[in-house]
Design a protein around this motif. Structure first.
Motif, PDB file in Angstrom:
ATOM      1  N   GLY A  64       0.781  -1.224   0.000  1.00 31.35           N
ATOM      2  CA  GLY A  64       0.000   0.000   0.000  1.00 31.35           C
ATOM      3  C   GLY A  64       0.811   1.272   0.000  1.00 31.35           C
ATOM      4  O   GLY A  64       0.258   2.353   0.208  1.00 31.35           O
ATOM      5  N   TYR A  65       2.112   1.211  -0.232  1.00 26.63           N
ATOM      6  CA  TYR A  65       2.959   2.387  -0.141  1.00 26.63           C
ATOM      7  C   TYR A  65       3.707   2.640  -1.431  1.00 26.63           C
ATOM      8  O   TYR A  65       4.094   1.710  -2.125  1.00 26.63           O
ATOM      9  N   ALA A  66       3.955   3.903  -1.691  1.00 19.00           N
ATOM     10  CA  ALA A  66       4.722   4.282  -2.877  1.00 19.00           C
ATOM     11  C   ALA A  66       6.198   3.970  -2.672  1.00 19.00           C
ATOM     12  O   ALA A  66       6.682   3.909  -1.552  1.00 19.00           O
ATOM     13  N   GLY A  67       6.922   3.757  -3.756  1.00 17.89           N
ATOM     14  CA  GLY A  67       8.365   3.530  -3.675  1.00 17.89           C
ATOM     15  C   GLY A  67       8.708   2.074  -3.465  1.00 17.89           C
ATOM     16  O   GLY A  67       7.841   1.220  -3.299  1.00 17.89           O
ATOM     17  N   ASP A  68       9.997   1.800  -3.490  1.00 19.73           N
ATOM     18  CA  ASP A  68      10.489   0.448  -3.284  1.00 19.73           C
ATOM     19  C   ASP A  68      10.863   0.255  -1.828  1.00 19.73           C
ATOM     20  O   ASP A  68      11.283   1.174  -1.156  1.00 19.73           O
ATOM     21  N   GLY A  69      10.790  -0.965  -1.358  1.00 21.01           N
ATOM     22  CA  GLY A  69      11.196  -1.286  -0.002  1.00 21.01           C
ATOM     23  C   GLY A  69      11.933  -2.601   0.007  1.00 21.01           C
ATOM     24  O   GLY A  69      12.092  -3.250  -1.009  1.00 21.01           O
ATOM     25  N   ALA A  70      12.414  -2.980   1.146  1.00 27.18           N
ATOM     26  CA  ALA A  70      13.138  -4.234   1.284  1.00 27.18           C
ATOM     27  C   ALA A  70      12.868  -4.787   2.675  1.00 27.18           C
ATOM     28  O   ALA A  70      12.182  -4.171   3.478  1.00 27.18           O
ATOM     29  N   LEU A  85       3.206   8.066   5.890  1.00 31.32           N
ATOM     30  CA  LEU A  85       2.151   7.056   5.786  1.00 31.32           C
ATOM     31  C   LEU A  85       2.716   5.657   6.020  1.00 31.32           C
ATOM     32  O   LEU A  85       2.119   4.847   6.735  1.00 31.32           O
ATOM     33  N   ALA A  86       3.879   5.369   5.447  1.00 28.27           N
ATOM     34  CA  ALA A  86       4.484   4.050   5.626  1.00 28.27           C
ATOM     35  C   ALA A  86       4.830   3.788   7.086  1.00 28.27           C
ATOM     36  O   ALA A  86       4.777   2.649   7.554  1.00 28.27           O
ATOM     37  N   ALA A  87       5.153   4.841   7.840  1.00 27.94           N
ATOM     38  CA  ALA A  87       5.504   4.679   9.253  1.00 27.94           C
ATOM     39  C   ALA A  87       4.317   4.207  10.087  1.00 27.94           C
ATOM     40  O   ALA A  87       4.500   3.696  11.186  1.00 27.94           O
ATOM     41  N   PRO A 104      15.244   9.766   6.621  1.00 25.88           N
ATOM     42  CA  PRO A 104      14.208  10.741   6.312  1.00 25.88           C
ATOM     43  C   PRO A 104      12.858  10.456   6.978  1.00 25.88           C
ATOM     44  O   PRO A 104      12.051  11.355   7.145  1.00 25.88           O
ATOM     45  N   SER A 105      12.602   9.197   7.357  1.00 22.88           N
ATOM     46  CA  SER A 105      11.346   8.858   8.020  1.00 22.88           C
ATOM     47  C   SER A 105      11.476   7.491   8.668  1.00 22.88           C
ATOM     48  O   SER A 105      12.376   6.716   8.350  1.00 22.88           O
ATOM     49  N   LEU A 106      10.568   7.193   9.600  1.00 23.64           N
ATOM     50  CA  LEU A 106      10.554   5.875  10.231  1.00 23.64           C
ATOM     51  C   LEU A 106      10.321   4.787   9.189  1.00 23.64           C
ATOM     52  O   LEU A 106      10.944   3.729   9.231  1.00 23.64           O
ATOM     53  N   GLY A 107       9.462   5.047   8.210  1.00 24.43           N
ATOM     54  CA  GLY A 107       9.210   4.077   7.143  1.00 24.43           C
ATOM     55  C   GLY A 107      10.456   3.788   6.341  1.00 24.43           C
ATOM     56  O   GLY A 107      10.723   2.650   5.963  1.00 24.43           O
ATOM     57  N   ALA A 108      11.243   4.814   6.065  1.00 25.69           N
ATOM     58  CA  ALA A 108      12.495   4.619   5.326  1.00 25.69           C
ATOM     59  C   ALA A 108      13.482   3.795   6.151  1.00 25.69           C
ATOM     60  O   ALA A 108      14.180   2.931   5.622  1.00 25.69           O
ATOM     61  N   MET A 109      13.524   4.028   7.449  1.00 22.23           N
ATOM     62  CA  MET A 109      14.473   3.324   8.293  1.00 22.23           C
ATOM     63  C   MET A 109      14.093   1.856   8.500  1.00 22.23           C
ATOM     64  O   MET A 109      14.913   0.966   8.345  1.00 22.23           O
ATOM     65  N   PHE A 118      10.862   6.440  -0.613  1.00 17.46           N
ATOM     66  CA  PHE A 118       9.601   7.121  -0.873  1.00 17.46           C
ATOM     67  C   PHE A 118       9.847   8.424  -1.612  1.00 17.46           C
ATOM     68  O   PHE A 118      10.787   9.153  -1.321  1.00 17.46           O
ATOM     69  N   GLY A 119       8.988   8.732  -2.582  1.00 15.15           N
ATOM     70  CA  GLY A 119       9.154   9.900  -3.423  1.00 15.15           C
ATOM     71  C   GLY A 119       8.964  11.221  -2.713  1.00 15.15           C
ATOM     72  O   GLY A 119       9.503  12.237  -3.115  1.00 15.15           O
ATOM     73  N   ASP A 120       8.193  11.230  -1.646  1.00 13.64           N
ATOM     74  CA  ASP A 120       8.002  12.471  -0.899  1.00 13.64           C
ATOM     75  C   ASP A 120       7.831  12.167   0.582  1.00 13.64           C
ATOM     76  O   ASP A 120       7.659  11.026   0.982  1.00 13.64           O
ATOM     77  N   ARG A 121       7.875  13.214   1.376  1.00 10.43           N
ATOM     78  CA  ARG A 121       7.812  13.078   2.836  1.00 10.43           C
ATOM     79  C   ARG A 121       6.499  12.438   3.293  1.00 10.43           C
ATOM     80  O   ARG A 121       6.470  11.623   4.208  1.00 10.43           O
TER      81      ARG A 121
END
Length: 121
Positions: A38-44, A73-75, A54-59, A65-68
């Motif tokens: 349900g989230y934009a961008g790639d993850g692993a 939202l991913a967090a 940049p965000s808890l979701g990124a970490m 993610f393309g924007d903040r």
């Protein structure tokens, strides 16, 4: 001859692949198996270890993610917050595998039967 499209959701890539192998016996025009969330961008499935967070979701989801806003939202995901470990290997459980198939209209009913018997939604 006319073509028909099938979107079938599975809970494992192996089940989707099994269905696709059976579909290859029909007049299969094109196919693809993809995992989605349900989230934009790639993850692993690993934790990001650089100093740039940049965000808890990124970490925690290693999302790019393309924007903040997408990172925020991913967090909110239970996998990111730590309130739940999700499914096996900390992956979200459920039907997140999509088998897309295009078959000749004459084989549509048989193809639908195959994906249902293979466990598709």
């Amino acid at each position: 001859m006319a073509e028909k499209s099938i979107l079938a959701y599975f809970n494992t890539p192996e089940k989707a692949q099994q269905a696709l192998e059976q579909l290859k016996g029909l007049q299969l025009i094109d196919s693809a198996i993809d995992r989605f969330d349900g989230y934009a961008g790639d993850g692993a499935d690993r934790i990001l270890t650089t100093g740039d967070i940049p965000s808890l979701g990124a970490m925690t989801l290693s999302g790019t993610f393309g924007d903040r806003d997408a990172g925020i939202l991913a967090a909110t995901s239970v996998s990111a917050s730590g309130y739940s470990s999700g499914g096996y290997d900390n992956r979200v459980s459920g039907n997140d595998i999509l088998l897309t198939a295009i078959v000749e209209e004459a084989d549509y009913d048989k193809a639908m039967s195959i994906v249902r018997q293979s466990g598709a939604l």
